[in-house]
Write a protein that holds these residues in place. Structure first.
Motif, PDB file in Angstrom:
ATOM      1  N   MET A 100       5.756  15.393 -17.296  1.00 36.62           N
ATOM      2  CA  MET A 100       5.131  16.053 -16.151  1.00 36.62           C
ATOM      3  C   MET A 100       4.431  17.338 -16.589  1.00 36.62           C
ATOM      4  N   LEU A 101       5.053  18.048 -17.500  1.00 36.03           N
ATOM      5  CA  LEU A 101       4.456  19.293 -17.996  1.00 36.03           C
ATOM      6  C   LEU A 101       3.153  19.028 -18.756  1.00 36.03           C
ATOM      7  N   ARG A 102       3.114  17.919 -19.471  1.00 35.76           N
ATOM      8  CA  ARG A 102       1.923  17.605 -20.266  1.00 35.76           C
ATOM      9  C   ARG A 102       0.749  17.144 -19.415  1.00 35.76           C
ATOM     10  N   HIS A 103       1.032  16.623 -18.203  1.00 33.60           N
ATOM     11  CA  HIS A 103      -0.027  16.001 -17.410  1.00 33.60           C
ATOM     12  C   HIS A 103      -0.369  16.773 -16.144  1.00 33.60           C
ATOM     13  N   GLY A 104      -0.049  18.033 -16.063  1.00 33.22           N
ATOM     14  CA  GLY A 104      -0.411  18.796 -14.870  1.00 33.22           C
ATOM     15  C   GLY A 104       0.102  20.214 -14.950  1.00 33.22           C
ATOM     16  N   ASP A 105      -0.443  21.055 -14.072  1.00 30.37           N
ATOM     17  CA  ASP A 105      -0.031  22.456 -14.074  1.00 30.37           C
ATOM     18  C   ASP A 105       0.646  22.859 -12.767  1.00 30.37           C
ATOM     19  N   GLU A 106       1.049  21.839 -11.951  1.00 31.57           N
ATOM     20  CA  GLU A 106       1.746  22.171 -10.704  1.00 31.57           C
ATOM     21  C   GLU A 106       3.155  22.701 -11.004  1.00 31.57           C
ATOM     22  N   ALA A 107       3.665  23.475 -10.060  1.00 28.82           N
ATOM     23  CA  ALA A 107       5.062  23.895 -10.148  1.00 28.82           C
ATOM     24  C   ALA A 107       5.942  22.655 -10.036  1.00 28.82           C
ATOM     25  N   LEU A 108       7.046  22.628 -10.776  1.00 29.27           N
ATOM     26  CA  LEU A 108       7.923  21.465 -10.788  1.00 29.27           C
ATOM     27  C   LEU A 108       9.176  21.716  -9.962  1.00 29.27           C
ATOM     28  N   TYR A 109       9.626  20.646  -9.278  1.00 26.66           N
ATOM     29  CA  TYR A 109      10.828  20.695  -8.449  1.00 26.66           C
ATOM     30  C   TYR A 109      11.592  19.387  -8.613  1.00 26.66           C
ATOM     31  N   ILE A 137      10.552  27.544  -0.826  1.00 26.46           N
ATOM     32  CA  ILE A 137      10.569  27.505  -2.298  1.00 26.46           C
ATOM     33  C   ILE A 137       9.212  27.196  -2.914  1.00 26.46           C
ATOM     34  N   GLY A 138       8.215  26.853  -2.103  1.00 25.44           N
ATOM     35  CA  GLY A 138       6.903  26.494  -2.626  1.00 25.44           C
ATOM     36  C   GLY A 138       6.728  24.989  -2.699  1.00 25.44           C
ATOM     37  N   SER A 139       5.541  24.558  -3.084  1.00 26.67           N
ATOM     38  CA  SER A 139       5.280  23.123  -3.192  1.00 26.67           C
ATOM     39  C   SER A 139       4.655  22.826  -4.544  1.00 26.67           C
ATOM     40  N   GLY A 140       4.738  21.572  -4.955  1.00 29.32           N
ATOM     41  CA  GLY A 140       4.212  21.172  -6.247  1.00 29.32           C
ATOM     42  C   GLY A 140       4.547  19.731  -6.511  1.00 29.32           C
ATOM     43  N   ARG A 141       4.943  19.430  -7.741  1.00 27.26           N
ATOM     44  CA  ARG A 141       5.240  18.054  -8.131  1.00 27.26           C
ATOM     45  C   ARG A 141       6.744  17.878  -8.284  1.00 27.26           C
ATOM     46  N   TRP A 142       7.231  16.728  -7.799  1.00 29.27           N
ATOM     47  CA  TRP A 142       8.668  16.487  -7.750  1.00 29.27           C
ATOM     48  C   TRP A 142       9.088  15.383  -8.710  1.00 29.27           C
ATOM     49  N   LEU A 143      10.250  15.581  -9.315  1.00 29.47           N
ATOM     50  CA  LEU A 143      10.910  14.533 -10.079  1.00 29.47           C
ATOM     51  C   LEU A 143      11.922  13.863  -9.155  1.00 29.47           C
ATOM     52  N   LEU A 144      11.854  12.550  -9.041  1.00 30.70           N
ATOM     53  CA  LEU A 144      12.777  11.785  -8.204  1.00 30.70           C
ATOM     54  C   LEU A 144      13.933  11.297  -9.072  1.00 30.70           C
ATOM     55  N   ALA A 145      15.108  11.902  -8.883  1.00 38.99           N
ATOM     56  CA  ALA A 145      16.279  11.560  -9.703  1.00 38.99           C
ATOM     57  C   ALA A 145      17.433  11.060  -8.856  1.00 38.99           C
ATOM     58  N   LEU A 146      17.190  10.842  -7.548  1.00 39.66           N
ATOM     59  CA  LEU A 146      18.212  10.369  -6.626  1.00 39.66           C
ATOM     60  C   LEU A 146      17.712   9.118  -5.913  1.00 39.66           C
ATOM     61  N   PRO A 147      18.613   8.261  -5.436  1.00 37.85           N
ATOM     62  CA  PRO A 147      18.180   7.057  -4.726  1.00 37.85           C
ATOM     63  C   PRO A 147      17.379   7.402  -3.471  1.00 37.85           C
ATOM     64  N   THR A 148      16.290   6.680  -3.245  1.00 37.90           N
ATOM     65  CA  THR A 148      15.459   6.946  -2.069  1.00 37.90           C
ATOM     66  C   THR A 148      16.048   6.367  -0.801  1.00 37.90           C
ATOM     67  N   GLY A 149      17.117   5.599  -0.923  1.00 32.80           N
ATOM     68  CA  GLY A 149      17.806   5.112   0.268  1.00 32.80           C
ATOM     69  C   GLY A 149      18.697   6.157   0.893  1.00 32.80           C
ATOM     70  N   TYR A 150      18.798   7.325   0.265  1.00 36.83           N
ATOM     71  CA  TYR A 150      19.547   8.457   0.800  1.00 36.83           C
ATOM     72  C   TYR A 150      18.567   9.582   1.116  1.00 36.83           C
ATOM     73  N   VAL A 151      18.934  10.420   2.064  1.00 36.64           N
ATOM     74  CA  VAL A 151      17.959  11.365   2.595  1.00 36.64           C
ATOM     75  C   VAL A 151      17.465  12.356   1.542  1.00 36.64           C
ATOM     76  N   ALA A 152      18.310  12.741   0.595  1.00 36.86           N
ATOM     77  CA  ALA A 152      17.866  13.697  -0.431  1.00 36.86           C
ATOM     78  C   ALA A 152      16.763  13.098  -1.296  1.00 36.86           C
TER      79      ALA A 152
END
Length: 380
Positions: free
Chosen positions: A128-137, A79-94
């Motif tokens: 995120m859109l205002r502070h960078g031009d990476e693809a978002l995921y 799917i490509g790489s870029g900048r990620w939004l973390l919306a799930l608990p990090t104690g779970y694998v997703a």
């Protein structure tokens, strides 16, 4: 052996630093650790995640740095790489994989603070859109997708949803009506299939990632590839039962899911153990639930089994009051029963529709099926 350090998963910044060290051979990280956990684990282990899924016996899944890296790299290749939004608990694998992918991409993830809401999602995304031009995921569970789509009349929420190159959706099956609504809005969802034992999603929109092999044995889906867990910490018996080698020495993970592979496309039918016997006939609750979720107003419903004096066992639909359409409860049940009967036969029809204020969920966002089952049994 290497040290195992229990870690709180609340703050992603220090966690990212510790995770980077773990991926480079430093101390392994333990998430959701229970009692009697050793302070050292085999060399190569990067994380240990305590998990029991939506029900079942707690397990401690040991994942190597190679497994996590391979999974993240395969995702980037797809799917490509870029900048990620973390919306799930990090104690779970997703949620953890959002951090791993960010580390490998050389980007800093943005974490939602507080309770998940359309407003928080939109605010974080637009910043995120205002502070960078990476693809978002980002990576979400279906309940979060439904919440965002319900709020998509808001211009900011709709723009945020449309800003992502890909939104990975996993943790449970994605109802087709949700997928269609997202597509109509130009929202790019990617349906994922996998588990903690596979370092997260390893099949995207039915197609295995490049390093992944999937096959069926006696109807059960099995997965092979370098992203597999090393096993279950402190439980060699369970490890040997779940991770098996074939005649060629290839190591396979027995998913416990029923399904098939046709022309390279994986189709998941449901858990092999999520079956009731009603009137002497085996009924897959996952298949019933998948059909029920096609019915308007029941897209987030959960189907569980309860004891039944006449049939031995029966299935019931549990749904949140706020989700159900403004029609009588009996009419809604009739609609669902008719849909199930048409697809699976009359024997599979749910017996009841139970409305609750809110569907019980785990911290991962998955339905807490054991809690839901208890509620259904009490209210039947």
């Amino acid at each position: 052996m290497t040290a195992l350090i229990p870690i709180e998963a609340d703050d992603p910044q220090p966690l990212s630093v510790a995770l980077r060290r773990a991926l480079d051979g430093g101390p392994a990280l333990g998430f959701g650790m229970l009692a009697d956990v050793p302070d050292r684990v085999p060399v190569g282990t990067a994380v240990v995640i305590a998990t029991s899924g939506s029900s079942g016996i707690p397990k401690r899944v040991a994942l190597s740095a190679e497994a996590l890296r391979t999974s993240a790299e395969a995702t980037a290749d797809r799917i490509g790489s870029g900048r990620w939004l973390l919306a799930l608990p990090t104690g779970y694998v997703a949620g953890l994989q959002v951090l791993v992918r960010s580390i490998l991409a050389g980007t800093e993830p943005v974490a939602l603070s507080g309770r998940f809401s359309p407003e928080a999602f939109a605010h974080a995304t637009l910043s995120m859109l205002r502070h960078g031009d990476e693809a978002l995921y980002t990576s979400l569970v279906p309940a979060q997708v439904a919440t965002l789509l319900d709020a998509a009349d808001d211009v900011a929420v709709r723009a945020a949803l449309q800003a992502y190159r890909s939104i990975l959706v996993g943790g449970q099956s994605l109802p087709e009506p949700l997928r269609e609504r997202a597509s109509d809005l130009g929202v790019r969802l990617v349906r994922t299939y996998g588990s903690t034992e596979t370092s997260g999603g390893c099949v995207y929109d039915g197609v295995p990632l490049d390093t992944v092999s999937v096959r069926t044995v006696d109807g059960e889906l099995r997965i092979a590839g370098p992203m597999l867990a090393d096993g279950y910490l402190g439980d060699d018996e369970l490890t040997s039962r779940v991770f098996v080698r074939d005649e060629h020495g290839i190591r396979w993970y027995r998913t416990g899911d029923l399904g098939l592979v046709e022309n390279g496309v994986v189709r998941v039918h449901g858990r092999a153990d999520n079956v009731i016997v009603s009137g002497g006939i085996n009924i897959s609750l996952d298949r019933v639930e998948r059909i029920v979720r096609q019915v308007p107003g029941l897209h987030q419903a959960v189907v569980v089994g309860i004891d039944d004096e006449r049939w031995g066992e029966a299935s019931v639909i549990v749904a949140a009051r706020g989700e159900v359409l403004r029609r009588s409860e009996s009419d809604q049940l009739v609609h669902a029963r008719d849909a199930v009967a048409e697809a699976l036969g009359k024997h599979a029809r749910p017996a009841r529709l139970i409305l609750v204020d809110e569907i019980a969920t785990l911290a991962s966002g998955k339905p807490d099926r054991e809690a839901i089952r208890r509620i259904a049994a009490e209210l039947r």
